[in-house]
Design a protein around this motif. Structure first.
Motif, PDB file in Angstrom:
ATOM      1  N   ARG A 160       0.819  -1.207   0.000  1.00 20.18           N
ATOM      2  CA  ARG A 160       0.000   0.000   0.000  1.00 20.18           C
ATOM      3  C   ARG A 160       0.857   1.264   0.000  1.00 20.18           C
ATOM      4  O   ARG A 160       1.892   1.328   0.655  1.00 20.18           O
ATOM      5  N   LEU A 161       0.385   2.279  -0.728  1.00 18.13           N
ATOM      6  CA  LEU A 161       1.064   3.569  -0.725  1.00 18.13           C
ATOM      7  C   LEU A 161       1.058   4.180   0.663  1.00 18.13           C
ATOM      8  O   LEU A 161       2.034   4.773   1.101  1.00 18.13           O
ATOM      9  N   PHE A 162      -0.077   4.039   1.342  1.00 22.85           N
ATOM     10  CA  PHE A 162      -0.245   4.626   2.662  1.00 22.85           C
ATOM     11  C   PHE A 162      -0.614   3.524   3.664  1.00 22.85           C
ATOM     12  O   PHE A 162      -1.772   3.394   4.051  1.00 22.85           O
ATOM     13  N   PRO A 163       0.354   2.740   4.092  1.00 23.85           N
ATOM     14  CA  PRO A 163       0.065   1.565   4.923  1.00 23.85           C
ATOM     15  C   PRO A 163      -0.522   1.886   6.288  1.00 23.85           C
ATOM     16  O   PRO A 163      -1.195   1.040   6.880  1.00 23.85           O
ATOM     17  N   ASN A 164      -0.285   3.081   6.795  1.00 27.42           N
ATOM     18  CA  ASN A 164      -0.768   3.438   8.129  1.00 27.42           C
ATOM     19  C   ASN A 164      -2.019   4.311   8.090  1.00 27.42           C
ATOM     20  O   ASN A 164      -2.444   4.837   9.118  1.00 27.42           O
ATOM     21  N   LEU A 165      -2.588   4.477   6.900  1.00 29.14           N
ATOM     22  CA  LEU A 165      -3.747   5.353   6.745  1.00 29.14           C
ATOM     23  C   LEU A 165      -5.032   4.526   6.801  1.00 29.14           C
ATOM     24  O   LEU A 165      -5.293   3.701   5.938  1.00 29.14           O
ATOM     25  N   ASN A 166      -5.814   4.741   7.836  1.00 32.87           N
ATOM     26  CA  ASN A 166      -7.074   4.025   8.015  1.00 32.87           C
ATOM     27  C   ASN A 166      -8.177   5.013   8.322  1.00 32.87           C
ATOM     28  O   ASN A 166      -7.956   6.058   8.942  1.00 32.87           O
ATOM     29  N   TYR A 167      -9.388   4.673   7.889  1.00 33.07           N
ATOM     30  CA  TYR A 167     -10.506   5.594   8.098  1.00 33.07           C
ATOM     31  C   TYR A 167     -10.927   5.614   9.562  1.00 33.07           C
ATOM     32  O   TYR A 167     -11.017   4.574  10.210  1.00 33.07           O
ATOM     33  N   SER A 168     -11.160   6.807  10.073  1.00 34.81           N
ATOM     34  CA  SER A 168     -11.704   6.985  11.416  1.00 34.81           C
ATOM     35  C   SER A 168     -12.292   8.377  11.498  1.00 34.81           C
ATOM     36  O   SER A 168     -12.129   9.206  10.593  1.00 34.81           O
ATOM     37  N   SER A 169     -12.969   8.655  12.592  1.00 35.30           N
ATOM     38  CA  SER A 169     -13.564   9.984  12.776  1.00 35.30           C
ATOM     39  C   SER A 169     -12.492  11.064  12.910  1.00 35.30           C
ATOM     40  O   SER A 169     -12.777  12.253  12.752  1.00 35.30           O
ATOM     41  N   ASN A 170     -11.258  10.647  13.181  1.00 42.09           N
ATOM     42  CA  ASN A 170     -10.175  11.615  13.343  1.00 42.09           C
ATOM     43  C   ASN A 170      -9.705  12.204  12.021  1.00 42.09           C
ATOM     44  O   ASN A 170      -9.017  13.218  12.007  1.00 42.09           O
ATOM     45  N   VAL A 171     -10.057  11.552  10.900  1.00 41.02           N
ATOM     46  CA  VAL A 171      -9.600  12.031   9.600  1.00 41.02           C
ATOM     47  C   VAL A 171     -10.095  13.452   9.343  1.00 41.02           C
ATOM     48  O   VAL A 171      -9.320  14.350   9.017  1.00 41.02           O
ATOM     49  N   SER A 172     -11.396  13.660   9.505  1.00 36.29           N
ATOM     50  CA  SER A 172     -11.961  14.997   9.277  1.00 36.29           C
ATOM     51  C   SER A 172     -11.390  16.011  10.264  1.00 36.29           C
ATOM     52  O   SER A 172     -11.110  17.162   9.899  1.00 36.29           O
ATOM     53  N   LEU A 173     -11.197  15.593  11.512  1.00 37.98           N
ATOM     54  CA  LEU A 173     -10.650  16.495  12.530  1.00 37.98           C
ATOM     55  C   LEU A 173      -9.227  16.903  12.190  1.00 37.98           C
ATOM     56  O   LEU A 173      -8.866  18.087  12.293  1.00 37.98           O
ATOM     57  N   ARG A 174      -8.422  15.956  11.756  1.00 40.24           N
ATOM     58  CA  ARG A 174      -7.031  16.269  11.412  1.00 40.24           C
ATOM     59  C   ARG A 174      -6.941  17.168  10.190  1.00 40.24           C
ATOM     60  O   ARG A 174      -6.081  18.059  10.122  1.00 40.24           O
ATOM     61  N   LEU A 175      -7.812  16.949   9.225  1.00 43.20           N
ATOM     62  CA  LEU A 175      -7.838  17.829   8.052  1.00 43.20           C
ATOM     63  C   LEU A 175      -8.224  19.247   8.461  1.00 43.20           C
ATOM     64  O   LEU A 175      -7.646  20.226   7.973  1.00 43.20           O
ATOM     65  N   LYS A 176      -9.184  19.363   9.355  1.00 41.09           N
ATOM     66  CA  LYS A 176      -9.621  20.682   9.826  1.00 41.09           C
ATOM     67  C   LYS A 176      -8.495  21.379  10.586  1.00 41.09           C
ATOM     68  O   LYS A 176      -8.253  22.576  10.399  1.00 41.09           O
ATOM     69  N   GLN A 177      -7.790  20.648  11.430  1.00 36.02           N
ATOM     70  CA  GLN A 177      -6.676  21.226  12.187  1.00 36.02           C
ATOM     71  C   GLN A 177      -5.571  21.696  11.248  1.00 36.02           C
ATOM     72  O   GLN A 177      -4.947  22.735  11.477  1.00 36.02           O
ATOM     73  N   TRP A 178      -5.337  20.929  10.203  1.00 38.70           N
ATOM     74  CA  TRP A 178      -4.338  21.302   9.198  1.00 38.70           C
ATOM     75  C   TRP A 178      -4.728  22.606   8.513  1.00 38.70           C
ATOM     76  O   TRP A 178      -3.897  23.496   8.300  1.00 38.70           O
ATOM     77  N   CYS A 179      -6.020  22.733   8.191  1.00 40.61           N
ATOM     78  CA  CYS A 179      -6.520  23.957   7.553  1.00 40.61           C
ATOM     79  C   CYS A 179      -6.353  25.163   8.466  1.00 40.61           C
ATOM     80  O   CYS A 179      -5.944  26.239   8.034  1.00 40.61           O
ATOM     81  N   VAL A 180      -6.701  24.985   9.723  1.00 43.98           N
ATOM     82  CA  VAL A 180      -6.583  26.081  10.699  1.00 43.98           C
ATOM     83  C   VAL A 180      -5.124  26.526  10.812  1.00 43.98           C
ATOM     84  O   VAL A 180      -4.817  27.724  10.829  1.00 43.98           O
ATOM     85  N   ALA A 181      -4.209  25.555  10.878  1.00 42.32           N
ATOM     86  CA  ALA A 181      -2.791  25.881  10.969  1.00 42.32           C
ATOM     87  C   ALA A 181      -2.305  26.634   9.737  1.00 42.32           C
ATOM     88  O   ALA A 181      -1.400  27.472   9.826  1.00 42.32           O
TER      89      ALA A 181
END
Length: 206
Positions: free
Chosen positions: A156-177
């Motif tokens: 897999r290209l992203f072996p540690n990438l799994n879906y969870s509710s944290n995905v949207s939260l982390r994307l939002k935090q990235w945007c804020v930063a």
């Protein structure tokens, strides 16, 4: 002469000053644009946008809607690319979605073995779309591959990438930063690809 020691200072990463204000006095509007992106290599697209918007207001120029969308998207993508995030795989997966239009379900399961190369078209992937179960060929820009070209090219290209509710939260935090007051999702990335390739601009204008 006597030596001088700097006692304090503020570092502005990427900022360069080349006397551009004086250079612009003898240039036409379009000739100035290559110089504005060189003022700050960390946010070149943002500098271009600020200068162009100011000049368009002064000259009474109205640009096409698609140009406005693309210009804003490029500036925001550049700001995101220059903003650190703790989850590098999530960052790279988001950009791959923006470059190719692939859904989260397809990006997260993508394997190196899915990639092929042609002298005529460059890199591309042939996969079966998870949602529709249809085969699809997607051409992948070289600069997209550079995001994750390190390490072994197996599995897999992203072996540690799994879906969870944290995905949207982390994307939002990235945007804020990054200073972008928006909620982004992987659907936003797909929409970015569609607009940049001209697939949905009519619907957005309406």
């Amino acid at each position: 002469g006597p030596s001088r020691d700097a006692l304090a200072g503020t570092t502005i990463i990427g900022y360069l000053h080349r006397g551009t204000e004086k250079l612009f006095e003898t240039m036409e509007f379009p000739q100035c644009i290559p110089h504005t992106d060189r003022m700050d290599y960390v946010a070149a697209a943002t500098n271009n946008q600020g200068f162009c918007v100011a000049m368009e207001k002064l000259l009474g120029i109205t640009i096409p809607p698609r140009a406005a969308y693309i210009r804003m998207m490029l500036a925001e993508l550049q700001r995101l690319s220059k903003t650190p995030t703790k989850n590098t795989e999530l960052r790279n997966a988001f950009f791959l979605s923006a470059y190719t239009g692939l859904r989260w379900s397809d990006v997260s399961t993508l394997k190196w073995e899915d990639f092929q190369y042609s002298d005529e078209t460059g890199y591309f992937v042939r996969i079966q779309i998870q949602k529709t179960k249809r085969p699809l060929t997607i051409y992948v820009p070289d600069h997209a591959l550079k995001l994750f070209a390190r390490g072994e090219r197996t599995g897999r290209l992203f072996p540690n990438l799994n879906y969870s509710s944290n995905v949207s939260l982390r994307l939002k935090q990235w945007c804020v930063a990054a200073g972008i007051p928006k909620d982004i999702t992987f659907h936003s990335a797909r929409h970015t690809y569609a607009v940049l390739t001209g697939l949905v601009i009519d619907e957005m204008i309406e």
